[in-house]
Enzyme design. Structure first.
Site, short mmCIF file in Angstrom:
data_model
loop_
_atom_site.label_atom_id
_atom_site.label_comp_id
_atom_site.label_asym_id
_atom_site.label_seq_id
_atom_site.Cartn_x
_atom_site.Cartn_y
_atom_site.Cartn_z
N HIS A 74 0.85 -1.18 0.00
CA HIS A 74 0.00 0.00 0.00
C HIS A 74 0.89 1.23 0.00
O HIS A 74 1.90 1.27 0.69
CB HIS A 74 -0.87 -0.01 1.26
CG HIS A 74 -1.40 1.34 1.64
ND1 HIS A 74 -0.89 2.08 2.69
CD2 HIS A 74 -2.38 2.08 1.10
CE1 HIS A 74 -1.56 3.22 2.77
NE2 HIS A 74 -2.47 3.25 1.82
N THR A 94 0.10 9.08 -1.05
CA THR A 94 0.56 10.42 -0.66
C THR A 94 -0.51 11.42 -1.06
O THR A 94 -1.27 11.20 -2.00
CB THR A 94 1.92 10.79 -1.28
OG1 THR A 94 1.90 10.51 -2.68
CG2 THR A 94 3.07 10.01 -0.63
N HIS A 137 12.23 -1.35 3.97
CA HIS A 137 12.57 -0.36 5.00
C HIS A 137 13.76 0.50 4.56
O HIS A 137 13.77 1.72 4.78
CB HIS A 137 12.88 -1.06 6.33
CG HIS A 137 11.67 -1.67 6.97
ND1 HIS A 137 10.49 -0.98 7.16
CD2 HIS A 137 11.43 -2.92 7.47
CE1 HIS A 137 9.59 -1.76 7.74
NE2 HIS A 137 10.14 -2.96 7.93
N HIS A 147 -8.09 -5.00 17.84
CA HIS A 147 -8.97 -6.10 18.25
C HIS A 147 -8.26 -7.45 18.18
O HIS A 147 -8.71 -8.42 18.76
CB HIS A 147 -10.25 -6.11 17.40
CG HIS A 147 -10.03 -6.35 15.94
ND1 HIS A 147 -9.39 -5.45 15.12
CD2 HIS A 147 -10.36 -7.40 15.15
CE1 HIS A 147 -9.35 -5.94 13.90
NE2 HIS A 147 -9.93 -7.12 13.87
N GLY A 205 -17.92 11.80 0.58
CA GLY A 205 -18.77 11.51 -0.57
C GLY A 205 -18.04 11.05 -1.81
O GLY A 205 -18.55 11.18 -2.93
#
Lengths: 288, 288
Positions: A125, A128, A158, A188, A271
């Site tokens: 992913h 920007t 990295h 969770h 929206g």
């Protein structure tokens, strides 16, 4: 709006559109090169679709281009560029810097999410954005989601992000890496989403050129390192059990996006086109 | 706690456990009867697992039994009964009736979610619960999620729910049906989750026996009507295209559960076992 403001918006937008073109070309090239499992399928090609954002009053207020490829290496990859403007809803404006008094905003962004056929190729992913209210700032980041832990891929990723950050001060990389680890976390399940990367928001150091350079460099580092990782792994054989594991891990990705991701919620609250927002969802998922 | 309080808790719990046993037996029987597609597979059997809830301080505070079957008719069905007690977190207590001053609670519930192999068999959800703080009330409901609109199934389901509600006053069914339509709605897509059913919460009319009878009757109506619908549809042939459509529709189910369902959020916020909460997730899903 001053000429400088206008010029900055245009440069940010151009930067994101140019990065989009480069990423799409590279990803299509990788599809052509592929000689591993699923090579009998046709190489994927990006399909571009215009998307429209609607203001609360129903009027159109900018939009974007959604580029989606469904291929034999990239099971589903979306590269969205959008440039929108309008008014934030009253409640939402309270939470956005510089919008408390004047809810008008303008934003341009690029967002990339890739879900791969081969379970040994990490999902990824990158996003920007440049946001303008009565203030203006950059945000973004990139993070890698391996389905199986792989130290080589993670450390390459990295290192690329560190190279992008290092010119911007000695603490920059460490700070943004930590921010990423904290952001891409599933409370969770008490587990991280993946191997991390960098994440930053509300970047406005006072030196616009320097901030813009960081955002540009993160994009270029991503465009450099992710194709390297894909090419290294895409020929690696995989089994049905590997695939099953991948589909289960993708469930965690869905849980994060729908329960915790502010980007998804921002899109829904402002929206934006639902298909463009949810292009981030993996094509196939299991909760066995 | 008075003897009456204790007796009510025990009766609610017994009712839910007895309904669980009846549902599991019926669903296993349906697995055995099956002669349609996938009949070459073994008939499913429920597997029961104890689950534990943990309080904020990490101590155990009740738990439940998760009954899961993965079969040739029921692709994945979970029937959870849990009985838990503890203290609500300070923030959460503010939103729960009778817990503002005293955050201790006790709750027993049954929750059923079935995702079916055959795309022509609707998915279904049923949940009833008895919650005790310094006040006490019932909540629950049942709703049907067909993958293809089917008037016969939907009207059978609605009629069963109406029969359960009608003894409790002329407006009861209409009120709970409307509540269901409002609750099981995806605002981000502006579409209902399925064909609806009934939904109610904070039911405390002052006549405990009457309220308990309603909850029991909704459970019994569900145990009567859903097996009828399954038996009617499970032999109907389906194609790969039907299956694809089913997997896409299941994506809406996931979006609802993770983004909007208060039951899921309640479970996560009260520290219940994550596997028991997310047994509601469909086994296979697509966002193509």
């Amino acid at each position: 709006m001053t000429d400088t403001d206008q010029d900055r918006k245009q440069r940010a937008r151009d930067c994101f559109e140019s990065l989009r073109d480069r990423l799409c070309a590279t990803f299509e090239q990788i599809e052509l090169e592929h000689t591993g499992q699923l090579r009998d399928r046709a190489a994927g090609k990006f399909v571009r679709t215009l998307t429209t954002r609607h203001d609360e009053d129903g009027g159109e207020a900018g939009g974007g281009v959604m580029s989606v490829m469904k291929g034999r290496v990239f099971e589903k990859v979306g590269v969205n560029v959008s440039t929108v403007d309008g008014k934030l809803s009253a409640d939402f404006a309270k939470t956005v810097p510089g919008a408390e008094q004047d809810p008008r905003f303008w934003a341009t962004s690029i967002s990339v999410i890739a879900h791969m056929q081969n379970p040994h190729v990490p999902a990824v992913h990158m996003n920007t954005r440049y946001m303008v209210t009565t203030e203006s700032w950059f945000g973004g980041g990139a993070d890698l989601t391996p389905m199986f832990p792989n130290e080589e891929d993670a450390s390459n990723f990295h290192a690329a992000m560190q190279r992008a950050c290092d010119p911007h001060g000695p603490e920059t990389y460490a700070k943004y890496k930590k921010w990423c680890d904290e952001y891409f976390y599933l409370p969770h399940r008490k587990e991280p989403r993946g191997a991390g990367g960098v994440f930053f928001d509300r970047l406005d150091s006072g030196d616009w050129e320097k901030d813009f350079a960081l955002v540009r460099d993160v994009g270029l580092a991503f465009a450099d390192v992710y194709p390297q990782i894909v090419r290294r792994r895409m020929g690696q054989p995989w089994t049905d059990a590997d695939r099953h594991h991948q589909l289960v891990r993708r469930g965690r990705y869905v849980e994060f996006n729908l329960m915790w991701d502010r980007g998804t919620l921002f899109g829904l609250k402002t929206g934006h086109n639902i298909d463009a927002i949810l292009v981030s969802m993996p094509p196939e998922v299991r909760w066995p």
